[in-house]
Write a protein that holds these residues in place. Sequence first.
Motif, mmCIF file in Angstrom:
data_model
loop_
_atom_site.group_PDB
_atom_site.id
_atom_site.type_symbol
_atom_site.label_atom_id
_atom_site.label_comp_id
_atom_site.label_asym_id
_atom_site.label_seq_id
_atom_site.Cartn_x
_atom_site.Cartn_y
_atom_site.Cartn_z
ATOM 1 N N ILE A 26 9.485 56.908 -14.544
ATOM 2 C CA ILE A 26 9.000 57.846 -14.077
ATOM 3 C C ILE A 26 9.756 58.691 -12.986
ATOM 4 C CG2 ILE A 26 6.892 58.744 -12.354
ATOM 5 C CD1 ILE A 26 6.186 57.993 -15.254
ATOM 6 N N SER A 27 10.491 57.798 -12.197
ATOM 7 C CA SER A 27 11.500 58.253 -11.461
ATOM 8 C C SER A 27 12.570 59.200 -11.878
ATOM 9 C CB SER A 27 11.983 57.185 -10.415
ATOM 10 O OG SER A 27 13.221 57.743 -9.690
ATOM 11 N N TYR A 28 12.904 58.690 -13.408
ATOM 12 C CA TYR A 28 13.951 59.175 -13.969
ATOM 13 C C TYR A 28 13.497 60.678 -14.550
ATOM 14 C CZ TYR A 28 17.370 60.050 -17.584
ATOM 15 O OH TYR A 28 18.112 60.670 -18.737
ATOM 16 N N TYR A 29 12.313 60.751 -14.887
ATOM 17 C CA TYR A 29 11.771 61.983 -15.438
ATOM 18 C C TYR A 29 10.902 62.823 -14.337
ATOM 19 C CZ TYR A 29 12.650 60.241 -20.062
ATOM 20 O OH TYR A 29 13.278 59.704 -21.537
ATOM 21 N N LEU A 30 11.207 62.300 -13.126
ATOM 22 C CA LEU A 30 10.296 63.086 -12.041
ATOM 23 C C LEU A 30 10.918 64.603 -11.987
ATOM 24 C CD1 LEU A 30 8.300 62.799 -9.996
ATOM 25 C CD2 LEU A 30 10.008 62.238 -8.495
ATOM 26 N N PRO A 31 11.990 64.898 -12.214
ATOM 27 C CA PRO A 31 12.479 66.292 -11.929
ATOM 28 C C PRO A 31 12.045 67.254 -13.008
ATOM 29 C CG PRO A 31 14.426 65.149 -11.444
ATOM 30 C CD PRO A 31 13.243 64.060 -11.982
ATOM 31 N N GLU A 32 11.863 66.624 -14.401
ATOM 32 C CA GLU A 32 11.351 67.302 -15.421
ATOM 33 C C GLU A 32 9.744 67.336 -15.323
ATOM 34 O OE1 GLU A 32 13.574 65.019 -15.718
ATOM 35 O OE2 GLU A 32 15.285 65.839 -16.601
ATOM 36 N N MET A 33 9.321 66.345 -14.818
ATOM 37 C CA MET A 33 7.750 66.390 -14.627
ATOM 38 C C MET A 33 7.424 67.434 -13.643
ATOM 39 S SD MET A 33 5.078 63.198 -13.638
ATOM 40 C CE MET A 33 5.592 62.371 -15.022
ATOM 41 N N SER A 34 7.988 67.459 -12.522
ATOM 42 C CA SER A 34 7.805 68.572 -11.224
ATOM 43 C C SER A 34 7.971 70.007 -11.861
ATOM 44 C CB SER A 34 8.757 68.121 -10.267
ATOM 45 O OG SER A 34 8.565 67.141 -9.552
ATOM 46 N N GLN A 35 9.095 69.947 -12.897
ATOM 47 C CA GLN A 35 9.265 71.582 -13.294
ATOM 48 C C GLN A 35 7.897 71.891 -14.285
ATOM 49 O OE1 GLN A 35 11.471 73.668 -12.667
ATOM 50 N NE2 GLN A 35 10.989 75.351 -14.257
ATOM 51 N N TYR A 49 8.891 64.704 -23.851
ATOM 52 C CA TYR A 49 9.709 63.517 -23.020
ATOM 53 C C TYR A 49 8.821 62.311 -23.211
ATOM 54 C CZ TYR A 49 12.525 66.928 -20.605
ATOM 55 O OH TYR A 49 13.364 67.991 -20.564
ATOM 56 N N GLY A 50 7.580 62.483 -23.725
ATOM 57 C CA GLY A 50 6.777 61.267 -24.024
ATOM 58 C C GLY A 50 6.489 60.755 -25.403
ATOM 59 N N TYR A 51 6.230 61.497 -26.171
ATOM 60 C CA TYR A 51 5.783 61.429 -27.646
ATOM 61 C C TYR A 51 6.961 61.403 -28.588
ATOM 62 C CZ TYR A 51 3.901 61.821 -32.316
ATOM 63 O OH TYR A 51 3.620 61.555 -33.370
ATOM 64 N N GLN A 52 7.793 62.231 -28.275
ATOM 65 C CA GLN A 52 8.947 62.560 -29.342
ATOM 66 C C GLN A 52 10.246 61.475 -28.912
ATOM 67 O OE1 GLN A 52 10.083 66.760 -29.249
ATOM 68 N NE2 GLN A 52 8.251 67.239 -30.155
ATOM 69 N N ARG A 53 10.102 61.050 -27.615
ATOM 70 C CA ARG A 53 11.036 60.356 -27.482
ATOM 71 C C ARG A 53 10.564 58.649 -27.278
ATOM 72 N NH1 ARG A 53 14.835 62.951 -22.371
ATOM 73 N NH2 ARG A 53 15.144 64.906 -23.484
ATOM 74 N N TYR A 54 9.311 58.707 -27.549
ATOM 75 C CA TYR A 54 8.678 57.141 -27.590
ATOM 76 C C TYR A 54 8.573 56.771 -26.186
ATOM 77 C CZ TYR A 54 9.693 57.795 -32.463
ATOM 78 O OH TYR A 54 9.878 58.269 -33.862
ATOM 79 N N GLU A 55 8.550 57.478 -25.261
ATOM 80 C CA GLU A 55 7.966 57.089 -23.826
ATOM 81 C C GLU A 55 6.735 57.331 -23.583
ATOM 82 O OE1 GLU A 55 10.223 55.863 -21.956
ATOM 83 O OE2 GLU A 55 12.466 56.284 -22.763
ATOM 84 N N TYR A 56 6.081 56.391 -24.147
ATOM 85 C CA TYR A 56 4.726 56.386 -23.950
ATOM 86 C C TYR A 56 4.082 56.352 -22.780
ATOM 87 C CZ TYR A 56 4.721 56.117 -29.052
ATOM 88 O OH TYR A 56 5.218 56.442 -30.467
ATOM 89 N N ALA A 57 4.823 55.612 -21.854
ATOM 90 C CA ALA A 57 4.226 55.444 -20.535
ATOM 91 C C ALA A 57 4.379 56.819 -19.842
ATOM 92 C CB ALA A 57 5.211 54.529 -19.584
ATOM 93 N N VAL A 58 5.431 57.511 -20.013
ATOM 94 C CA VAL A 58 5.512 58.855 -19.430
ATOM 95 C C VAL A 58 4.415 59.601 -20.130
ATOM 96 C CG1 VAL A 58 7.053 60.810 -19.327
ATOM 97 C CG2 VAL A 58 7.820 58.580 -19.016
ATOM 98 N N MET A 59 4.303 59.837 -21.317
ATOM 99 C CA MET A 59 3.041 60.607 -21.994
ATOM 100 C C MET A 59 1.949 60.257 -21.167
ATOM 101 S SD MET A 59 2.005 60.712 -25.852
ATOM 102 C CE MET A 59 1.271 59.247 -25.776
ATOM 103 N N TYR A 60 1.431 59.190 -20.970
ATOM 104 C CA TYR A 60 0.106 58.912 -20.548
ATOM 105 C C TYR A 60 0.010 58.997 -19.054
ATOM 106 C CZ TYR A 60 -1.160 56.418 -24.861
ATOM 107 O OH TYR A 60 -1.263 56.004 -26.230
ATOM 108 N N THR A 61 1.205 58.980 -18.263
ATOM 109 C CA THR A 61 1.145 59.540 -17.162
ATOM 110 C C THR A 61 0.852 60.903 -16.736
ATOM 111 O OG1 THR A 61 2.767 57.824 -16.178
ATOM 112 C CG2 THR A 61 2.661 59.650 -14.922
#
Length: 224
Positions: free
Chosen positions: A9-18, A186-198
Amino acid sequence: MMTEYLEKISYYLPEMSQALSESGIMLVISIAAAIIVGLPLGTYVYLVKQQPTRSNRVMGIFLNGYINIVRSFPFLLFVVALIPVTRLVLGTAFGTYAAAFPLSFVAVAIYARLVEQVLLEVPTDILELAQALGSTRPQLIFRFLYVEARSGLVLALTSVIISMVSYSTVMGVIGGGGIGDFALRYGYQRYEYAVMYTAIVLMILFVSLIQISGSWVAKRINKK
């Protein structure tokens, strides 16, 4: 497990904020359009039904046609079909502001219809009282109709906001971004399901907050 999740989550936080800011821009623009255009549009359609004349009946048919077509048009196809108009008006069909353009059309149509339905529930006694007092058209609208229907109008606007949150999730097709597009890319296509569900949980919380806030405001201003 939790440490790994927090790191992602910390790694993708800038993209999520955007993405959240992009969703916010689309929502603000579309809801502003719903209030500025959809509210008077729905009111006019209601008044045409109450006091039909030859001159306003034609305009009423035209406006009803616009509302019905936009509301029944598959949204994704509507976005694509409106690309030439978006490019003509904004100079581009790509980006967050371009995505807000078709969203505004839909928000206007949905809110206009909901406004009409809310005003149709105003008791006829209110209209008769306004006529007996010799009120003008603006006085009828602002001092009688809107006052009597204010709670329903707030709930209708709440429903529109929630619908726009849902519609905005597909605006990645024209580069609109948003939290829905973030969840897919960032979640589904990269298989980062934790990011997707967040991202999904954030959307659920946001919608719940909107609904609770809208219901609270509507209850507070309901004087019936």
